[in-house]
Motif scaffolding. Structure first.
Motif, PDB file in Angstrom:
ATOM      1  N   LYS A 330       1.102 -45.448   6.111  1.00 41.79           N
ATOM      2  CA  LYS A 330       0.168 -45.974   5.214  1.00 41.79           C
ATOM      3  C   LYS A 330       0.393 -47.160   4.807  1.00 41.79           C
ATOM      4  CE  LYS A 330      -3.561 -44.439   1.671  1.00 41.79           C
ATOM      5  NZ  LYS A 330      -3.738 -43.323   0.685  1.00 41.79           N
ATOM      6  N   GLY A 331      -0.594 -48.033   4.904  1.00 47.06           N
ATOM      7  CA  GLY A 331      -0.866 -49.204   4.286  1.00 47.06           C
ATOM      8  C   GLY A 331      -0.322 -50.398   5.391  1.00 47.06           C
ATOM      9  N   SER A 379     -10.921 -50.595   6.916  1.00 49.07           N
ATOM     10  CA  SER A 379     -10.115 -50.650   5.489  1.00 49.07           C
ATOM     11  C   SER A 379     -10.303 -49.337   4.553  1.00 49.07           C
ATOM     12  CB  SER A 379     -10.591 -51.551   4.935  1.00 49.07           C
ATOM     13  OG  SER A 379     -12.214 -51.649   4.239  1.00 49.07           O
ATOM     14  N   HIS A 381      -9.461 -45.758   3.970  1.00 46.62           N
ATOM     15  CA  HIS A 381      -8.344 -44.927   4.802  1.00 46.62           C
ATOM     16  C   HIS A 381      -9.420 -43.682   4.743  1.00 46.62           C
ATOM     17  CE1 HIS A 381      -6.036 -47.482   2.734  1.00 46.62           C
ATOM     18  NE2 HIS A 381      -6.466 -47.406   1.421  1.00 46.62           N
ATOM     19  N   ASN A 495      -3.973 -47.282   8.108  1.00 48.99           N
ATOM     20  CA  ASN A 495      -4.273 -46.820   6.851  1.00 48.99           C
ATOM     21  C   ASN A 495      -4.614 -45.658   6.583  1.00 48.99           C
ATOM     22  OD1 ASN A 495      -4.120 -49.567   5.355  1.00 48.99           O
ATOM     23  ND2 ASN A 495      -5.934 -50.116   6.807  1.00 48.99           N
TER      24      ASN A 495
END
Length: 517
Positions: A330-331, A379, A381, A495
């Motif tokens: 994630k990210g 963007s 999540h 994401n």
């Protein structure tokens, strides 16, 4: 069409410039030829408005190869400024010319006139490629507005010059008031090969009726050609056309397919319009491009068309890079370096480590996937996704285009949303920057990987998701491209809460195709 070793592309062309508010009345048939579908030679126009039956414009039509190896074109002619429409025939003047540069119009044009009760004569156009009907006669379909609804009018002929209307349409629907740029062809489930409509169609084959609607959408239906009724019968009838499957969910219109006898495949491509301003078009000196030719076939279940760029495009690849076994948590943002990012071909597989985090699917999203892509951007999540590409990105990410997936759990299966989000593609004002999107079904028990291939050709971003189950053509105009700075970044990202594995990522710089006049 493919004829005597040469590919011919005919297309709507305005010889008077890149912008003209009266373009409908100047249109001619442009003509280009190629040996490989990639490198093209531009020729003089094949058909121009110079007879009473097309004096106000030569509009869309089709090419057919008749018995005796005779090519023939049937096209829509505009009679006047009221846009009354008829169908005309043209034949090559010299078949020994390998490029078929000159075409002669039939003496009996127009061969089909709008003499049908309830027919709107200004909505009667775009005849299809011919096929052999149950009685051995040629058939074509013509798009029409008939009594206020959409119809594919059916005509038959023994010699392709003298036509009689069949009393019933090939198919009709009250879903809209006009279908244009029709295409009708046969496909065999699970076979990547194409079928030639002028030959016998094998048992088990399906037929596809493709229609263009609203100047934005190329929809299709899969069904059977009922020989007894001489009619197309869809497998599924959906009253709301928003739920019809699309050839492409982006900027891809008036698509046309043909049978490539050289390789035994069916190829489709389309027009992609500019989404900047008319003054930009004047400055460039051109407006509108054609998508990269795609092979098109029917999946093994007989329910969905699949598309993939023709293999010839790979001849432009150079400078390959390869990454394996990437882990995207994630990210995470992994930069793809070492290639020319303004002209690139990128293939990536995303492997799901778990399906438990999939968010629930809402069927209402199918009615407006673009709206859902705007609300569920890259963007935002999610459980599984968004994950995908960021391309044509500036140093500070103020400009970027992203192509990404999300996985949802429905009652019966899993649904994958693919989005091509252009909302931050450019800092320039006044551009059309939507978030395109489409869904496809995903069987987690049989397939763990979701593939994505994106071809970037400066302002063109053409993406193929799930092995070609969803295709999205987009046009973007980042400052780096317009100013020819030649500097843009590319990333793979995730994401979503669930980790995604990239077992393989391959990318190439793409050389320029050769075009000559």
């Amino acid at each position: 069409m493919y004829y005597n070793g040469v590919y011919h592309e005919f297309y709507q062309y305005n010889p008077n410039g890149s912008y003209n508010p009266n373009i409908s009345y100047n249109i001619v048939w442009g003509h280009s030829v190629s040996m490989d579908l990639i490198n093209w030679i531009n020729l003089e126009p094949a058909i121009e408005p110079d007879t009473p039956s097309d004096i106000s414009g030569c509009w869309t039509g089709s090419a057919t190869i008749l018995s005796g190896d005779q090519p023939i074109i049937i096209y829509t002619g505009l009679l006047d400024i009221q846009k009354h429409q008829v169908q005309n025939i043209a034949l090559p003047k010299n078949r020994s010319d390998p490029y078929l540069r000159e075409w002669t119009k039939a003496h009996n044009n127009p061969v089909i006139q709008p003499v049908v009760p309830g027919l709107n004569s200004s909505q009667f156009r775009d005849p299809t490629t011919g096929w052999i009907g149950p009685d051995g006669l040629w058939r074509i379909a013509v798009g029409a507005e008939l009594n206020g609804y959409s119809a594919a009018l059916l005509y038959k002929s023994e010699d392709f010059l003298n036509w009689t209307r069949v009393e019933h349409p090939l198919y009709s629907s009250n879903s809209s008031n006009m279908w244009e740029c029709l295409d009708f062809f046969a496909v065999l489930p699970g076979s990547g090969g194409g079928l030639d409509l002028s030959s016998a169609i094998p048992n088990g084959a399906k037929h596809v009726l493709k229609v263009s609607m609203n100047c934005t959408d190329d929809m299709y239906m899969i069904g059977v050609y009922d020989l007894k009724r001489d009619a197309f019968v869809p497998d599924t009838v959906l009253d709301d056309s928003r739920l019809w499957p699309r050839i492409d969910y982006g900027n891809f219109y008036a698509s046309k397919s043909f049978f490539d006898s050289k390789h035994g495949r069916r190829i489709i491509w389309a027009w992609s319009s500019e989404t900047d301003s008319s003054s930009d078009d004047v400055a460039k000196g051109w407006a509108g491009i054609h998508s990269i030719p795609r092979t098109i076939w029917l999946d093994s279940h007989g329910k969905q068309l699949l598309q993939w760029p023709v293999e010839e495009i790979e001849s432009l690849r150079t400078n390959e890079i390869n990454h394996q076994a990437l882990e995207l948590k994630k990210g995470d943002l992994f930069e793809i370096k070492g290639i020319e990012t303004l002209q690139a071909d990128v293939e990536i597989d995303f492997e799901l480590t778990s399906i438990n985090d999939a968010d629930p699917f809402d069927p209402s999203w199918l009615f407006d996937t673009e709206k859902h892509c705007r609300e569920a951007g890259a963007s935002v999540h999610g459980g599984i996704g968004p994950f995908g590409f960021v391309i044509l990105a500036s140093d500070n990410m103020e400009e970027h285009t992203d192509v990404h997936f999300r996985v949802y759990k429905s009652q019966q299966n899993y649904m994958v949303l693919m989005c091509s989000d252009l909302r931050r593609s450019s800092l320039r004002p006044g551009l059309y920057t939507p978030a395109y999107g489409g869904f496809f079904e995903f069987d987690f028990e049989k397939e763990r990987k979701i593939s994505l291939r994106t071809l970037i050709d400066r302002s063109a971003v053409e993406s193929f998701g799930g092995g070609g189950r969803v295709c999205i053509m987009a046009r973007v105009y980042p400052v780096a491209l317009v100013d020819d700075i030649g500097c843009a970044h590319m990333y793979a990202f995730n994401n979503g809460s669930a980790t995604v594995i990239v077992p393989q990522l391959r990318a190439w710089s793409m050389r320029r195709a050769q075009a000559s006049v």
